[in-house]
Design a protein around this motif. Structure first.
Motif, PDB file in Angstrom:
ATOM      1  N   VAL A   1      45.510  39.615  49.648  1.00 39.56           N
ATOM      2  CA  VAL A   1      45.935  40.207  48.774  1.00 39.56           C
ATOM      3  C   VAL A   1      45.382  41.475  48.144  1.00 39.56           C
ATOM      4  O   VAL A   1      45.941  42.438  47.735  1.00 39.56           O
ATOM      5  CB  VAL A   1      46.777  39.463  47.444  1.00 39.56           C
ATOM      6  CG1 VAL A   1      47.504  38.218  47.873  1.00 39.56           C
ATOM      7  CG2 VAL A   1      45.755  39.057  46.786  1.00 39.56           C
ATOM      8  N   GLN A   2      43.997  41.371  48.249  1.00 37.20           N
ATOM      9  CA  GLN A   2      43.327  42.447  47.550  1.00 37.20           C
ATOM     10  C   GLN A   2      43.333  43.872  48.440  1.00 37.20           C
ATOM     11  O   GLN A   2      43.113  44.919  47.945  1.00 37.20           O
ATOM     12  CB  GLN A   2      41.717  42.202  47.390  1.00 37.20           C
ATOM     13  CG  GLN A   2      41.792  40.892  46.399  1.00 37.20           C
ATOM     14  CD  GLN A   2      40.074  40.501  46.344  1.00 37.20           C
ATOM     15  OE1 GLN A   2      39.669  40.622  45.374  1.00 37.20           O
ATOM     16  NE2 GLN A   2      39.967  39.917  47.379  1.00 37.20           N
ATOM     17  N   ALA A   3      44.007  43.540  49.800  1.00 39.34           N
ATOM     18  CA  ALA A   3      44.041  45.027  50.293  1.00 39.34           C
ATOM     19  C   ALA A   3      45.392  45.583  50.227  1.00 39.34           C
ATOM     20  O   ALA A   3      45.815  46.547  50.669  1.00 39.34           O
ATOM     21  CB  ALA A   3      43.815  44.725  51.666  1.00 39.34           C
TER      22      ALA A   3
ATOM     23  N   GLU B   1      40.404  34.620  29.153  1.00 39.59           N
ATOM     24  CA  GLU B   1      39.259  34.218  28.721  1.00 39.59           C
ATOM     25  C   GLU B   1      38.625  34.992  27.502  1.00 39.59           C
ATOM     26  O   GLU B   1      37.905  34.659  26.651  1.00 39.59           O
ATOM     27  CB  GLU B   1      38.012  34.281  29.875  1.00 39.59           C
ATOM     28  CG  GLU B   1      37.713  35.538  30.544  1.00 39.59           C
ATOM     29  CD  GLU B   1      38.602  36.053  31.395  1.00 39.59           C
ATOM     30  OE1 GLU B   1      39.876  35.641  31.503  1.00 39.59           O
ATOM     31  OE2 GLU B   1      38.115  37.263  32.111  1.00 39.59           O
ATOM     32  N   LEU B   2      39.385  36.491  27.397  1.00 37.29           N
ATOM     33  CA  LEU B   2      38.843  37.202  26.409  1.00 37.29           C
ATOM     34  C   LEU B   2      39.183  36.639  24.971  1.00 37.29           C
ATOM     35  O   LEU B   2      38.794  37.134  23.759  1.00 37.29           O
ATOM     36  CB  LEU B   2      39.436  38.755  26.533  1.00 37.29           C
ATOM     37  CG  LEU B   2      38.532  39.405  27.839  1.00 37.29           C
ATOM     38  CD1 LEU B   2      39.480  40.552  27.947  1.00 37.29           C
ATOM     39  CD2 LEU B   2      37.177  39.590  27.869  1.00 37.29           C
ATOM     40  N   LEU B   3      40.569  36.364  25.003  1.00 37.57           N
ATOM     41  CA  LEU B   3      41.414  35.711  23.959  1.00 37.57           C
ATOM     42  C   LEU B   3      40.895  34.541  23.643  1.00 37.57           C
ATOM     43  O   LEU B   3      41.152  33.834  22.500  1.00 37.57           O
ATOM     44  CB  LEU B   3      42.925  35.742  24.131  1.00 37.57           C
ATOM     45  CG  LEU B   3      43.329  37.400  24.281  1.00 37.57           C
ATOM     46  CD1 LEU B   3      44.307  37.684  25.292  1.00 37.57           C
ATOM     47  CD2 LEU B   3      43.572  37.940  22.972  1.00 37.57           C
TER      48      LEU B   3
ATOM     49  N   GLY C   1      41.822  40.351  41.419  1.00 39.89           N
ATOM     50  CA  GLY C   1      41.209  39.333  42.404  1.00 39.89           C
ATOM     51  C   GLY C   1      42.397  38.513  43.198  1.00 39.89           C
ATOM     52  O   GLY C   1      43.512  38.910  42.939  1.00 39.89           O
ATOM     53  N   PRO C   2      41.892  37.457  43.800  1.00 42.12           N
ATOM     54  CA  PRO C   2      42.610  37.014  44.945  1.00 42.12           C
ATOM     55  C   PRO C   2      43.324  35.511  44.084  1.00 42.12           C
ATOM     56  O   PRO C   2      44.084  34.983  44.834  1.00 42.12           O
ATOM     57  CB  PRO C   2      41.674  36.528  45.981  1.00 42.12           C
ATOM     58  CG  PRO C   2      40.521  36.262  45.155  1.00 42.12           C
ATOM     59  CD  PRO C   2      40.430  37.444  44.070  1.00 42.12           C
ATOM     60  N   THR C   3      42.859  35.248  42.858  1.00 39.28           N
ATOM     61  CA  THR C   3      43.550  33.882  42.312  1.00 39.28           C
ATOM     62  C   THR C   3      44.765  34.066  41.576  1.00 39.28           C
ATOM     63  O   THR C   3      45.257  35.331  41.264  1.00 39.28           O
ATOM     64  CB  THR C   3      42.416  33.390  41.438  1.00 39.28           C
ATOM     65  OG1 THR C   3      42.165  34.207  40.310  1.00 39.28           O
ATOM     66  CG2 THR C   3      41.135  33.043  41.972  1.00 39.28           C
TER      67      THR C   3
HETATM   68  P1  ATP Z   1      37.693  38.802  40.634  1.00 42.67           P
HETATM   69  O1  ATP Z   1      38.020  39.418  41.912  1.00 42.67           O
HETATM   70  O2  ATP Z   1      36.244  38.475  40.461  1.00 42.67           O
HETATM   71  O3  ATP Z   1      38.753  37.720  40.227  1.00 42.67           O
HETATM   72  P2  ATP Z   1      39.367  40.475  38.994  1.00 42.67           P
HETATM   73  O4  ATP Z   1      39.393  41.901  38.991  1.00 42.67           O
HETATM   74  O5  ATP Z   1      40.448  39.653  39.133  1.00 42.67           O
HETATM   75  O6  ATP Z   1      38.006  40.005  39.560  1.00 42.67           O
HETATM   76  P3  ATP Z   1      39.240  39.110  36.506  1.00 42.67           P
HETATM   77  O7  ATP Z   1      39.357  37.828  37.083  1.00 42.67           O
HETATM   78  O8  ATP Z   1      40.155  39.451  35.375  1.00 42.67           O
HETATM   79  O9  ATP Z   1      38.849  40.469  37.293  1.00 42.67           O
HETATM   80  O10 ATP Z   1      37.722  38.818  35.773  1.00 42.67           O
HETATM   81  C1  ATP Z   1      36.375  38.449  36.567  1.00 42.67           C
HETATM   82  C2  ATP Z   1      35.388  38.204  35.669  1.00 42.67           C
HETATM   83  O11 ATP Z   1      34.789  39.521  35.160  1.00 42.67           O
HETATM   84  C3  ATP Z   1      35.820  37.078  34.512  1.00 42.67           C
HETATM   85  O12 ATP Z   1      35.382  36.040  34.667  1.00 42.67           O
HETATM   86  C4  ATP Z   1      34.794  37.637  33.329  1.00 42.67           C
HETATM   87  O13 ATP Z   1      33.412  37.448  33.668  1.00 42.67           O
HETATM   88  C5  ATP Z   1      34.425  39.276  33.821  1.00 42.67           C
HETATM   89  N1  ATP Z   1      35.434  40.259  32.960  1.00 42.67           N
HETATM   90  C6  ATP Z   1      36.665  40.376  33.089  1.00 42.67           C
HETATM   91  N2  ATP Z   1      37.110  41.147  31.868  1.00 42.67           N
HETATM   92  C7  ATP Z   1      36.140  41.473  31.207  1.00 42.67           C
HETATM   93  C8  ATP Z   1      35.887  42.133  30.133  1.00 42.67           C
HETATM   94  N3  ATP Z   1      36.953  42.713  29.398  1.00 42.67           N
HETATM   95  N4  ATP Z   1      34.699  42.132  29.467  1.00 42.67           N
HETATM   96  C9  ATP Z   1      33.429  41.457  30.107  1.00 42.67           C
HETATM   97  N5  ATP Z   1      33.581  40.983  31.291  1.00 42.67           N
HETATM   98  C10 ATP Z   1      34.886  40.753  31.807  1.00 42.67           C
END
Ligand code: ATP
Ligand code: MG
Length: 422
Positions: free
Chosen positions: A116-118, A11-13, A70-72
């Motif tokens: 998986v987060q554990a 999403e950043l890119l 995260g878990p996805t």
């Molecule tokens: P989750 O358990 O929520 O999935 P995660 O550690 O897997 O957390 P990501 O899935 O990469 O993290 O990102 C979760 C959310 O955090 C994104 O949808 C976004 O809104 C926000 N986020 C991620 N990276 C950034 C960033 N570099 N700057 C700002 N917001 C961010």
């Protein structure tokens, strides 16, 4: 200490999410005497994350990754890194209990995927996540080609509300222990408002020049309505340099400095009102509640803010604030007398000690030669008198609202400088 930052997230890119971690982490690190030497954003794909981490580990003593814990199915960071470093993953019972506990508190069944987060890579330290399920992870890793040298790899979760407290509460104290900054570092930020960046610079830079020569780092950071002056040093005399610089800046900027560090103007104002035991009401037109929004972001605002009325139409100014229809007809809604009546009406009807009012033309339409776009009247009704200031804030609507809110908050703050507690 060489530090590299890897922000993961497709999403950043795609430009869907602004990479605020880049700014926030770099700033927090810099304020603690660490400097990030390289930063990269990569999409959520195995190959890209692996490549970025491997490259960074070849150069840096500390590599920080964000996101993807995260878990996805697009959350790959933990897996990729464990594989890259040849560490097995095991389920951590304390982490699992924390996750289960969160779901219990929410009264929701825990989806299987969440487990998986554990998983924690062999030898990794767990950084508690007080605001979410996935913990951060810190691993000591071989650094560069020599097996004897080691560095650290720290994985942080993506959501800012989870990452930020984790960084402040766990990562920074941890870094100070395992990778202490090599020189002492002192940093102080003074925040000024109601004054432009170039004026700030003109007032202080020549006087600070000798200190800069001696090792003071001087930085300005301006946004509409606010200028931050950053004074830092990592020289052996850092404490003295920064203290001297601070007294010069405070003397030269005087009442234009409203606070320090990260303090926002609304926080300073709630602090001042609380200290004085006084109350405030708001009558907002063109700011649409922006002042109330900013004040209510501050914990403890309820002790000082009695009411905020958004009176956008003439009728509502008459009905809720008691503005005289004749004043409106004669001077128009955007005028000095209406701002005065709005503030006095809000003060009278709420019983607050002070009331702020704003009425103006945000644009892009509605400007006239006499009242161009950006025209604002800001009223302040106090216990002894009412005053109204006239400004022209010709910005886009959002900036207009923020700058106007800033000026209104500042009008009250400055009135305290001359009015002791009444
Ligand atoms: P989750 O358990 O929520 O999935 P995660 O550690 O897997 O957390 P990501 O899935 O990469 O993290 O990102 C979760 C959310 O955090 C994104 O949808 C976004 O809104 C926000 N986020 C991620 N990276 C950034 C960033 N570099 N700057 C700002 N917001 C961010
Ligand atoms: Mg995720």
């Amino acid at each position: 200490v060489t530090i590299e930052l890897i922000n993961t997230g497709t999403e950043l890119l795609l430009g869907r999410v602004l990479n605020t971690h880049q700014q926030w982490l770099c700033r927090e690190l810099a304020d603690s005497g660490y400097r990030v030497s390289r930063q990269i954003a990569v999409p959520d794909t195995l190959g890209e994350i692996e490549w970025a981490v491997q490259e960074a580990l070849g150069r840096a003593e500390l590599v920080i990754t964000t996101g993807g814990l995260g878990p996805t199915s697009d959350d790959l960071t933990r897996d990729v890194i464990a594989k890259l470093l040849g560490r097995s993953l095991r389920e951590d019972s304390a982490v699992l209990a924390h996750i289960q506990n969160i779901f219990e508190r929410l009264n929701r069944p825990m989806p299987d995927r969440t487990r998986v987060q554990a998983l924690v890579p062999e030898g990794a330290l767990v950084l508690q996540n007080a605001h979410g399920t996935a913990p951060g992870l810190a691993m000591e890793v071989p650094q560069g080609p020599l097996p004897s040298r080691t560095g650290w790899l720290i994985m942080l979760p993506g959501p800012p509300r989870e990452l930020r407290p984790m960084f402040t509460d766990s990562v920074l104290p941890f870094l100070r222990r395992v990778l202490p900054a090599r020189t002492e570092f002192v940093c102080r930020t003074l925040r000024a408002t109601g004054i432009g960046e170039s004026v700030v610079e003109a007032r202080i830079s020549a006087l600070l020049e000798p200190l800069v020569q001696a090792g003071l780092e001087l930085g300005y950071c301006a946004r509409p309505g606010q200028v931050d002056v950053r004074l830092a040093s990592n020289s052996p005399t850092a404490h003295v340099l920064v203290a001297e610089a601070e007294s010069i800046v405070r003397a030269r900027l005087g009442p234009d400095v409203y606070g320090e560090g990260d303090e926002e103007l609304e926080e300073a104002l709630v602090r001042l009102l609380t200290h004085r035991g006084e109350t405030l009401a708001l009558a907002e037109s063109c700011t649409g509640g922006c002042i109330a929004n900013r004040l209510t972001n501050v914990p403890g605002a309820s002790a000082v803010l009695l009411a905020g009325l958004v009176t956008y139409s003439n009728e509502s100014k008459i009905a809720f604030l008691g503005v005289d229809p004749e004043t409106l007809a004669k001077h128009g809604a955007v005028s000095q007398p209406v701002a005065r009546e709005m503030a006095e009406g809000a003060q009278k009807r709420t019983g607050a000690k002070y009331a702020l009012s704003v009425t103006g033309i945000a644009g892009p339409g509605g400007g006239t030669p006499a009242k161009p776009i950006g025209t604002v009247y800001i009223g302040l009704a106090g216990p002894f008198s009412t005053r109204v200031e006239h400004k022209v804030n010709a910005f886009d609507r959002e900036t207009f609202k923020n700058v106007t809110a800033q000026q209104a908050l500042d009008l009250l703050r400055r009135s305290f400088l001359s009015e002791p507690v009444a």
